[in-house]
Design a protein around this motif. Structure first.
Motif, PDB file in Angstrom:
ATOM      1  N   TYR A  21       0.820  -1.208   0.000  1.00 23.63           N
ATOM      2  CA  TYR A  21       0.000   0.000   0.000  1.00 23.63           C
ATOM      3  C   TYR A  21       0.860   1.267   0.000  1.00 23.63           C
ATOM      4  CZ  TYR A  21      -4.480  -2.339   0.869  1.00 23.63           C
ATOM      5  OH  TYR A  21      -5.623  -3.088   0.743  1.00 23.63           O
ATOM      6  N   ALA A 171      -6.914  -9.097  -0.144  1.00 23.68           N
ATOM      7  CA  ALA A 171      -7.213  -7.785  -0.719  1.00 23.68           C
ATOM      8  C   ALA A 171      -5.994  -7.264  -1.475  1.00 23.68           C
ATOM      9  CB  ALA A 171      -7.615  -6.804   0.376  1.00 23.68           C
ATOM     10  N   CYS A 174      -2.446  -5.879  -1.067  1.00 22.71           N
ATOM     11  CA  CYS A 174      -1.900  -6.270   0.231  1.00 22.71           C
ATOM     12  C   CYS A 174      -1.408  -7.718   0.206  1.00 22.71           C
ATOM     13  CB  CYS A 174      -2.965  -6.115   1.324  1.00 22.71           C
ATOM     14  SG  CYS A 174      -2.340  -6.464   2.988  1.00 22.71           S
ATOM     15  N   ARG A 193      -9.193  -2.350   7.346  1.00 24.58           N
ATOM     16  CA  ARG A 193      -8.786  -1.506   6.224  1.00 24.58           C
ATOM     17  C   ARG A 193      -8.888  -2.270   4.907  1.00 24.58           C
ATOM     18  NH1 ARG A 193      -2.469  -0.183   5.106  1.00 24.58           N
ATOM     19  NH2 ARG A 193      -2.543  -2.460   4.951  1.00 24.58           N
ATOM     20  N   CYS A 194      -8.320  -3.451   4.874  1.00 21.63           N
ATOM     21  CA  CYS A 194      -8.322  -4.234   3.642  1.00 21.63           C
ATOM     22  C   CYS A 194      -9.721  -4.762   3.317  1.00 21.63           C
ATOM     23  CB  CYS A 194      -7.331  -5.391   3.758  1.00 21.63           C
ATOM     24  SG  CYS A 194      -5.610  -4.860   3.552  1.00 21.63           S
ATOM     25  N   ASN A 196     -12.595  -3.320   3.995  1.00 21.57           N
ATOM     26  CA  ASN A 196     -13.374  -2.212   3.466  1.00 21.57           C
ATOM     27  C   ASN A 196     -12.973  -1.881   2.033  1.00 21.57           C
ATOM     28  OD1 ASN A 196     -14.750  -1.991   5.875  1.00 21.57           O
ATOM     29  ND2 ASN A 196     -13.494  -0.319   6.665  1.00 21.57           N
ATOM     30  N   ARG A 197     -11.672  -1.902   1.755  1.00 21.67           N
ATOM     31  CA  ARG A 197     -11.207  -1.594   0.406  1.00 21.67           C
ATOM     32  C   ARG A 197     -11.669  -2.664  -0.587  1.00 21.67           C
ATOM     33  NH1 ARG A 197      -5.047   0.873   0.904  1.00 21.67           N
ATOM     34  NH2 ARG A 197      -5.620   2.720   2.091  1.00 21.67           N
ATOM     35  N   ALA A 198     -11.603  -3.913  -0.180  1.00 22.83           N
ATOM     36  CA  ALA A 198     -12.023  -5.003  -1.063  1.00 22.83           C
ATOM     37  C   ALA A 198     -13.524  -4.930  -1.339  1.00 22.83           C
ATOM     38  CB  ALA A 198     -11.659  -6.348  -0.443  1.00 22.83           C
ATOM     39  N   ALA A 200     -15.406  -2.236  -1.186  1.00 25.22           N
ATOM     40  CA  ALA A 200     -15.665  -1.055  -1.997  1.00 25.22           C
ATOM     41  C   ALA A 200     -15.328  -1.321  -3.463  1.00 25.22           C
ATOM     42  CB  ALA A 200     -14.862   0.135  -1.473  1.00 25.22           C
ATOM     43  N   ALA A 201     -14.215  -2.010  -3.693  1.00 26.13           N
ATOM     44  CA  ALA A 201     -13.826  -2.335  -5.063  1.00 26.13           C
ATOM     45  C   ALA A 201     -14.839  -3.275  -5.712  1.00 26.13           C
ATOM     46  CB  ALA A 201     -12.435  -2.970  -5.073  1.00 26.13           C
ATOM     47  N   ARG A 204     -17.939  -1.223  -6.649  1.00 23.01           N
ATOM     48  CA  ARG A 204     -17.728  -0.427  -7.866  1.00 23.01           C
ATOM     49  C   ARG A 204     -17.796  -1.304  -9.096  1.00 23.01           C
ATOM     50  NH1 ARG A 204     -13.735   2.011  -4.570  1.00 23.01           N
ATOM     51  NH2 ARG A 204     -12.112   0.732  -5.556  1.00 23.01           N
TER      52      ARG A 204
END
Length: 208
Positions: A21, A171, A174, A193-194, A196-198, A200-201, A204
């Motif tokens: 990251y 994720a 990472c 953190r990871c 949430n990012r996964a 969100a991706a 999308r």
């Protein structure tokens, strides 16, 4: 600043000193950083034959200015140099090779590492009871001591029934290692953190 001793296990925390990251993924960029890692994980930086590296205390999160002072409380502590930094990074690379793959692949990779590393089995005494332990050679280098501790910790995880719960974060990008302590045992991400990012991706991607 992200601390090094996030789990207290060299086998996990050393592997996680490479963070995709970051603009510069290297979290051990210099000797000062390596010193801080050793302090937080309670690892003596010079050979200490009478010390138990797994039992040495460490500062939970010293800032860079306090590293020298904190290291004075670690038995056997001493200066490290560029050679140590290169060796520890090589240990990290080997450790990440072991952690990659499914449990059976990891077991075979760990067996090869233990066979090739300069370590031996010794019988030690703990509260009057003999215990079998791994030890490095006399006057072992910092990298060799970290190898012994990491292999020991991985064997302990396997003995505790957590081998199948030892994973790398799903994720991308990472690559952090973690032990899934959740009750269902289906955790995929190293952190919120990871996760949430996964998520969100994925959201999308669904709405494109």
């Amino acid at each position: 600043m992200r601390q090094y001793a996030e789990t207290g296990l060299v086998a996990i925390d050393l592997a996680n000193t490479w963070d995709e990251y970051l603009d510069d993924p290297e979290r051990l960029p210099d000797v000062l950083s390596l010193n801080r890692f050793c302090v937080e994980l309670g690892v003596p930086t010079l050979s200490a034959p009478d010390a138990d590296p797994a039992a040495l205390p460490g500062d939970s999160d010293p800032d860079a200015e306090s590293v020298g002072t904190a290291r004075e409380s670690v038995p056997g502590a001493g200066p490290v140099g560029a050679v140590d930094l290169d060796e520890v990074r090589a240990v990290r690379s080997r450790l990440r090779e072991v952690l990659d793959g499914d449990p059976a692949q990891r077991a075979r990779a760990l067996a090869r590492w233990a066979e090739e590393a300069p370590m031996r089995a010794v019988v030690a005494e703990s509260a009057g009871t003999p215990v079998l332990r791994l030890a490095g050679p006399p006057a072992a280098t910092l990298g060799q001591r970290l190898t012994v501790r990491a292999v020991t910790e991985l064997l302990d995880l396997a003995a505790a029934g957590d081998w199948d719960r030892l994973r790398l974060c799903a994720a991308s990008p990472c690559q952090d290692a973690f032990v899934d302590r959740s009750r269902p045992g289906r955790r995929q991400f190293c952190s919120t953190r990871c996760a949430n990012r996964a998520h969100a991706a994925a959201s999308r991607a669904r709405h494109r």
